[in-house]
Design a protein around this motif. Structure first.
Motif, PDB file in Angstrom:
ATOM      1  N   ALA A  57       0.830  -1.208   0.000  1.00 58.37           N
ATOM      2  CA  ALA A  57       0.000   0.000   0.000  1.00 58.37           C
ATOM      3  C   ALA A  57       0.866   1.260   0.000  1.00 58.37           C
ATOM      4  CB  ALA A  57      -0.927  -0.007   1.215  1.00 58.37           C
ATOM      5  N   LEU A  58       1.950   1.249   0.758  1.00 58.10           N
ATOM      6  CA  LEU A  58       2.835   2.415   0.800  1.00 58.10           C
ATOM      7  C   LEU A  58       3.510   2.640  -0.559  1.00 58.10           C
ATOM      8  CD1 LEU A  58       4.436   1.878   4.314  1.00 58.10           C
ATOM      9  CD2 LEU A  58       2.865   3.714   3.666  1.00 58.10           C
ATOM     10  N   ILE A  59       3.952   1.557  -1.179  1.00 60.51           N
ATOM     11  CA  ILE A  59       4.585   1.688  -2.496  1.00 60.51           C
ATOM     12  C   ILE A  59       3.579   2.189  -3.524  1.00 60.51           C
ATOM     13  CG2 ILE A  59       5.625   0.391  -4.390  1.00 60.51           C
ATOM     14  CD1 ILE A  59       6.844  -1.450  -2.232  1.00 60.51           C
ATOM     15  N   ALA A  60       2.370   1.621  -3.498  1.00 62.11           N
ATOM     16  CA  ALA A  60       1.338   2.035  -4.449  1.00 62.11           C
ATOM     17  C   ALA A  60       0.979   3.501  -4.266  1.00 62.11           C
ATOM     18  CB  ALA A  60       0.096   1.159  -4.297  1.00 62.11           C
ATOM     19  N   MET A  61       0.888   3.952  -3.002  1.00 63.45           N
ATOM     20  CA  MET A  61       0.556   5.355  -2.757  1.00 63.45           C
ATOM     21  C   MET A  61       1.680   6.271  -3.224  1.00 63.45           C
ATOM     22  SD  MET A  61      -1.975   7.108  -1.650  1.00 63.45           S
ATOM     23  CE  MET A  61      -2.016   8.848  -2.026  1.00 63.45           C
ATOM     24  N   ARG A  62       2.909   5.839  -3.032  1.00 67.46           N
ATOM     25  CA  ARG A  62       4.030   6.637  -3.512  1.00 67.46           C
ATOM     26  C   ARG A  62       3.973   6.778  -5.037  1.00 67.46           C
ATOM     27  NH1 ARG A  62       8.761   6.115  -6.021  1.00 67.46           N
ATOM     28  NH2 ARG A  62      10.453   7.560  -5.447  1.00 67.46           N
ATOM     29  N   GLU A  63       3.671   5.687  -5.715  1.00 68.53           N
ATOM     30  CA  GLU A  63       3.579   5.746  -7.169  1.00 68.53           C
ATOM     31  C   GLU A  63       2.451   6.670  -7.615  1.00 68.53           C
ATOM     32  OE1 GLU A  63       5.399   1.287  -8.146  1.00 68.53           O
ATOM     33  OE2 GLU A  63       3.255   1.675  -8.382  1.00 68.53           O
ATOM     34  N   TRP A  64       1.344   6.648  -6.889  1.00 69.69           N
ATOM     35  CA  TRP A  64       0.236   7.547  -7.228  1.00 69.69           C
ATOM     36  C   TRP A  64       0.663   9.006  -7.090  1.00 69.69           C
ATOM     37  CZ3 TRP A  64      -4.816   6.697  -8.878  1.00 69.69           C
ATOM     38  CH2 TRP A  64      -5.653   7.804  -8.855  1.00 69.69           C
ATOM     39  N   VAL A  65       1.356   9.328  -6.003  1.00 68.09           N
ATOM     40  CA  VAL A  65       1.815  10.698  -5.787  1.00 68.09           C
ATOM     41  C   VAL A  65       2.752  11.134  -6.908  1.00 68.09           C
ATOM     42  CG1 VAL A  65       3.209  12.175  -4.276  1.00 68.09           C
ATOM     43  CG2 VAL A  65       1.496  10.637  -3.289  1.00 68.09           C
ATOM     44  N   VAL A  66       3.635  10.241  -7.337  1.00 67.43           N
ATOM     45  CA  VAL A  66       4.567  10.565  -8.411  1.00 67.43           C
ATOM     46  C   VAL A  66       3.819  10.812  -9.719  1.00 67.43           C
ATOM     47  CG1 VAL A  66       6.453   9.674  -9.827  1.00 67.43           C
ATOM     48  CG2 VAL A  66       6.501   9.362  -7.355  1.00 67.43           C
ATOM     49  N   ILE A  67       2.798   9.986 -10.001  1.00 67.17           N
ATOM     50  CA  ILE A  67       2.023  10.155 -11.233  1.00 67.17           C
ATOM     51  C   ILE A  67       1.314  11.502 -11.252  1.00 67.17           C
ATOM     52  CG2 ILE A  67       0.029   9.328 -12.552  1.00 67.17           C
ATOM     53  CD1 ILE A  67       0.715   6.504 -11.598  1.00 67.17           C
ATOM     54  N   VAL A  68       0.594  11.796 -10.184  1.00 67.50           N
ATOM     55  CA  VAL A  68      -0.244  12.999 -10.153  1.00 67.50           C
ATOM     56  C   VAL A  68       0.575  14.257  -9.878  1.00 67.50           C
ATOM     57  CG1 VAL A  68      -2.198  14.127  -9.007  1.00 67.50           C
ATOM     58  CG2 VAL A  68      -2.252  11.663  -9.440  1.00 67.50           C
ATOM     59  N   GLY A  69       1.523  14.152  -8.960  1.00 69.76           N
ATOM     60  CA  GLY A  69       2.271  15.340  -8.557  1.00 69.76           C
ATOM     61  C   GLY A  69       3.512  15.605  -9.371  1.00 69.76           C
ATOM     62  N   GLY A  70       4.105  14.534  -9.928  1.00 65.81           N
ATOM     63  CA  GLY A  70       5.347  14.725 -10.657  1.00 65.81           C
ATOM     64  C   GLY A  70       6.510  14.978  -9.709  1.00 65.81           C
ATOM     65  N   PRO A  71       7.720  14.986 -10.228  1.00 70.13           N
ATOM     66  CA  PRO A  71       8.899  15.170  -9.363  1.00 70.13           C
ATOM     67  C   PRO A  71       8.894  16.473  -8.578  1.00 70.13           C
ATOM     68  CG  PRO A  71       9.526  14.399 -11.554  1.00 70.13           C
ATOM     69  CD  PRO A  71       8.073  14.764 -11.623  1.00 70.13           C
TER      70      PRO A  71
END
Length: 284
Positions: A57-71
């Motif tokens: 869940a933590l990894i998936a949430m991190r990936e979501w943040v990267v997708i939506v928020g960008g670097p």
């Protein structure tokens, strides 16, 4: 003139074919390595499985943040988003799935508020998307009514959906399911996934001695549609932000979210169905 033939006159394979072969080998190898480990923790249940679930869940949430928020926006949002996932799962373990889901909904507003300069609504949506699925998976595994069987039911149903959809889509082809979101998916693939999931659901029900394999088959078919919807939802988000994969964690597969998008929605749906009507229907 130079050409792509070797000394024997045979043509060298095009770069695209070489890349696909390499990706397939990476997929097979990563599946052989990760699959048994995941299944072992699923079998054990309890805290070993919960730790796996929390990590996923933590990894998936991190990936979501990267997708939506960008670097650029990742540092500002990521700590709060990860903390929100952890607190939601902890609430589910301590006080039940409804508490975990409720905490996720409340904290989603905080995650969205922290995403200055991003699409706040999409950033907030990632928390319930990940947390509901994770809470559902935990509740299914811990269910006193054959929890291991229920968890295997949803996992195998989703895997069967993917395999059936791929096989039917490649073999039959035909009209596209959602060409703007996922150009490779077809209606034939969806029907193939539904059929494969229904059959798998019935077989799992028979294997674990469930009361109504026919209801299990119907449930498996519905879960196939739900899983495909979850897959398309993630595809829509990635397309919106111009991202091909959610990450590079799993060789040949992309990110973790790419692998569990359908499972998250299917697990949440099955948990809701079983909690609301499981005892009345007495299907499991």
């Amino acid at each position: 003139m130079p050409n792509s033939s070797d000394a024997t006159g045979a043509s060298a394979p095009p770069p695209a074919a070489v890349k696909k072969t390499s990706e397939l080998k990476a997929r097979i190898l990563s599946s052989l390595v990760l699959g048994p480990a995941v299944l072992a923790l699923v079998w054990l249940g309890g805290w070993p499985f919960r730790l796996l679930l929390a990590a996923a869940a933590l990894i998936a949430m991190r990936e979501w943040v990267v997708i939506v928020g960008g670097p650029a926006r990742r540092p500002a949002v990521l700590p709060l988003a990860l903390a929100a996932v952890a607190v939601s799962l902890a609430a589910a373990v301590a006080a039940g799935p409804l508490a975990g889901a409720g905490v996720a909904v409340v904290l989603a507003a905080a995650v969205g508020w922290s995403a200055a300069g991003c699409d706040r609504g999409w950033m907030a949506a990632g928390l319930p998307y990940v947390a509901f699925g994770a809470v559902g998976l935990d509740w299914l595994r811990e269910s006193p009514q054959g929890g291991l069987g229920l968890l295997l039911f949803v996992m195998l149903a989703v895997w069967a959906t993917d395999i059936g959809a791929y096989a039917a889509g490649r073999t039959i082809g035909g009209p596209k399911l959602a060409p703007r979101l996922s150009p490779k998916k077809t209606w034939a693939g969806l029907l193939g996934g539904v059929a494969a999931s229904a059959l798998t659901g019935a077989l799992v029900a028979l294997a674990v001695g469930a009361a109504r394999p026919g209801v299990a088959a119907l449930t498996g078919g519905v879960l196939a549609v739900v899983a495909q919807a979850g897959d398309l939802f993630e595809s829509a988000v990635k397309r919106r932000y111009g991202v091909k994969d959610s990450g590079t964690l799993i060789p040949g597969h992309g990110g973790l979210l790419d692998r569990i998008d359908g499972l998250l929605t299917a697990a949440a749906a099955l948990a809701l169905f079983h909690a609301a009507a499981g005892e009345r229907i007495a299907w499991w």
